[in-house]
Design an enzyme around this catalytic site. Structure first.
Site, PDB file in Angstrom:
ATOM      1  N   ASP A  86      -4.664   3.032   0.810  1.00  0.00           N
ATOM      2  CA  ASP A  86      -5.024   3.867   1.907  1.00  0.00           C
ATOM      3  C   ASP A  86      -5.187   3.089   3.165  1.00  0.00           C
ATOM      4  O   ASP A  86      -5.530   3.615   4.080  1.00  0.00           O
ATOM      5  CB  ASP A  86      -6.531   4.493   1.255  1.00  0.00           C
ATOM      6  CG  ASP A  86      -7.657   3.761   1.508  1.00  0.00           C
ATOM      7  OD1 ASP A  86      -7.418   2.263   1.282  1.00  0.00           O
ATOM      8  OD2 ASP A  86      -8.881   4.081   1.135  1.00  0.00           O
ATOM      9  N   SER A  87      -5.087   1.787   2.993  1.00  0.00           N
ATOM     10  CA  SER A  87      -4.541   0.777   4.146  1.00  0.00           C
ATOM     11  C   SER A  87      -3.563   1.597   5.063  1.00  0.00           C
ATOM     12  O   SER A  87      -3.435   1.452   6.203  1.00  0.00           O
ATOM     13  CB  SER A  87      -4.203  -0.564   3.747  1.00  0.00           C
ATOM     14  OG  SER A  87      -3.051  -0.538   3.053  1.00  0.00           O
ATOM     15  N   ASP A  90      -4.507   4.171  -4.333  1.00  0.00           N
ATOM     16  CA  ASP A  90      -5.974   4.444  -4.053  1.00  0.00           C
ATOM     17  C   ASP A  90      -6.328   5.766  -4.265  1.00  0.00           C
ATOM     18  O   ASP A  90      -5.557   6.598  -3.560  1.00  0.00           O
ATOM     19  CB  ASP A  90      -5.859   3.981  -2.592  1.00  0.00           C
ATOM     20  CG  ASP A  90      -6.263   2.572  -2.579  1.00  0.00           C
ATOM     21  OD1 ASP A  90      -6.936   2.022  -3.441  1.00  0.00           O
ATOM     22  OD2 ASP A  90      -6.247   1.874  -1.476  1.00  0.00           O
ATOM     23  N   LYS A 112      -7.106   3.423  -8.116  1.00  0.00           N
ATOM     24  CA  LYS A 112      -7.977   2.440  -7.491  1.00  0.00           C
ATOM     25  C   LYS A 112      -9.206   3.167  -6.864  1.00  0.00           C
ATOM     26  O   LYS A 112      -8.875   4.149  -6.053  1.00  0.00           O
ATOM     27  CB  LYS A 112      -7.338   1.402  -6.661  1.00  0.00           C
ATOM     28  CG  LYS A 112      -8.392   0.239  -6.209  1.00  0.00           C
ATOM     29  CD  LYS A 112      -7.773  -1.064  -5.729  1.00  0.00           C
ATOM     30  CE  LYS A 112      -7.153  -0.816  -4.277  1.00  0.00           C
ATOM     31  NZ  LYS A 112      -8.366  -0.319  -3.212  1.00  0.00           N
ATOM     32  N   GLU A 150     -13.313   2.640  -4.812  1.00  0.00           N
ATOM     33  CA  GLU A 150     -14.188   1.607  -4.294  1.00  0.00           C
ATOM     34  C   GLU A 150     -15.486   1.710  -4.923  1.00  0.00           C
ATOM     35  O   GLU A 150     -15.969   2.606  -4.889  1.00  0.00           O
ATOM     36  CB  GLU A 150     -13.976   1.408  -2.941  1.00  0.00           C
ATOM     37  CG  GLU A 150     -12.729   1.134  -2.240  1.00  0.00           C
ATOM     38  CD  GLU A 150     -12.646   1.227  -0.662  1.00  0.00           C
ATOM     39  OE1 GLU A 150     -13.513   1.356  -0.224  1.00  0.00           O
ATOM     40  OE2 GLU A 150     -11.493   1.047  -0.364  1.00  0.00           O
ATOM     41  N   GLU A 181     -12.392  -8.293  -2.261  1.00  0.00           N
ATOM     42  CA  GLU A 181     -11.901  -8.283  -1.213  1.00  0.00           C
ATOM     43  C   GLU A 181     -13.111  -9.205  -0.305  1.00  0.00           C
ATOM     44  O   GLU A 181     -14.400  -8.668  -0.188  1.00  0.00           O
ATOM     45  CB  GLU A 181     -11.629  -6.748  -0.456  1.00  0.00           C
ATOM     46  CG  GLU A 181     -11.207  -7.095   1.042  1.00  0.00           C
ATOM     47  CD  GLU A 181     -10.421  -5.842   1.554  1.00  0.00           C
ATOM     48  OE1 GLU A 181     -10.321  -4.791   0.693  1.00  0.00           O
ATOM     49  OE2 GLU A 181     -10.326  -5.634   2.593  1.00  0.00           O
TER      50      GLU A 181
HETATM   51  O1  KIV Z   1      -5.858  -0.013   0.900  1.00  0.00           O
HETATM   52  C1  KIV Z   1      -5.499  -1.124   0.531  1.00  0.00           C
HETATM   53  O2  KIV Z   1      -4.232  -1.600   0.880  1.00  0.00           O
HETATM   54  C2  KIV Z   1      -6.115  -1.939  -0.045  1.00  0.00           C
HETATM   55  C3  KIV Z   1      -5.850  -3.429  -0.355  1.00  0.00           C
HETATM   56  C4  KIV Z   1      -6.461  -4.201   1.131  1.00  0.00           C
HETATM   57  C5  KIV Z   1      -6.617  -4.144  -1.447  1.00  0.00           C
HETATM   58  O3  KIV Z   1      -7.218  -1.497  -0.874  1.00  0.00           O
END
Ligand code: KIV
Length: 268
Positions: free
Chosen positions: A48-49, A87, A116, A118, A185
């Site tokens: 989600d970056s 994510d 994924k 958090e 992280e």
């Molecule tokens: O969203 C993302 O790119 C991430 C990485 C920084 C691990 O969660």
């Protein structure tokens, strides 16, 4: 084109057992996914970056399920060998029924092979519910960007004894809940080493030092094209490479050789 073996959660466990470092990079589209797989990455993370590096937001919070499904499906159309982790965006997994529906959507429509999310103890019940339904899960501890406002900014986590202990406990809880891998992280190298040694599942570090079982970078940081200041834990692999494929190969080689991250990319 030759058939390449698919990377699965079992492959990651075997790599950890053999002490072979795992390489992971974020990807948001088909073309980069092909280049990353050609370079030999084991995991592509549809992170989600994308809210920051593609959409220009100052956090990942505005990213929606629609955004994640769209980019995950672009990546899935090109994916052949790497494990695809996608994510779950902010507030898409706050209740079990909602998390199950959204994870199923990421798998059905987005081609995710693992999702994924958090957090530690607060999401361990969600992780258990997802894995009980056969949905592989990757955890994410330390600097968890979806909680940036609660954390008071993008800063190193786990530096004091209490928060370090909480992180060690959370890592074990996530493993017990059925997680297949864990992103760490921005935490001190020594803490990441302890967590990696205490778990059977692989840890994938970003700003967590060289002792993790694998490494992940945001693609645009790795290529030095993220606008503004590059995170200190990152490295521009394109700077001394002839082209993008060579930069991606250099990253994979550096991760495998244990030369990335070096001390200047890590925290005490
Ligand atoms: O969203 C993302 O790119 C991430 C990485 C920084 C691990 O969660």
């Amino acid at each position: 084109m030759a058939e390449c073996a698919r990377v699965t959660a079992t492959t990651l466990l075997r790599l950890k057992e053999r002490g072979e470092k795992i390489s992971c990079v974020t990807s948001y589209d088909a073309s980069f996914t092909c280049l990353l797989e050609d370079a030999g990455v084991e995991i592509v993370l549809v992170g989600d970056s994308l809210g920051m590096v593609l959409q220009g937001h100052d956090s990942t919070l505005p990213v929606t399920m629609e955004d994640m499904v769209y980019h995950a499906s672009c990546v899935a159309r090109a994916g052949r060998s790497a494990l695809r982790i996608v994510d779950m965006p902010f507030m898409s997994y706050s209740r079990v029924d909602q998390a199950l529906d959204n994870a199923a959507r990421l798998m059905r429509e987005g081609g995710a092979q693992m999702v994924k999310l958090e957090g530690g103890e607060q999401v361990s019940g969600i992780v258990a519910a997802l894995t009980a339904q056969g949905i592989p899960v990757c955890g994410h501890l330390g600097l968890i960007p979806q909680s940036v406002h609660q954390l008071g900014g993008y800063r190193v986590q786990g530096r004091d004894a209490e928060s370090a202990q909480r992180l060690r406990d959370d890592a074990l809880l996530l493993q017990e809940a059925g997680a297949s891998a864990l992103v760490l992280e921005c935490i001190p190298t020594a803490l990441a080493k302890q967590v990696s040694e205490s778990l059977k599942i692989p840890t994938i570090g970003i700003g967590a030092g060289p002792e993790c079982d694998g490494q992940v970078l945001v693609l645009y940081d790795l290529l030095g094209i993220t606008p503004g200041k590059r995170p200190g834990f990152s490295h521009n692999f394109l700077e001394h490479a002839a082209d993008i494929p060579a930069a991606l190969r250099a990253y994979v080689e550096a991760v495998k050789a244990g030369s990335f991250p070096a001390q200047q990319h890590s925290f005490d």
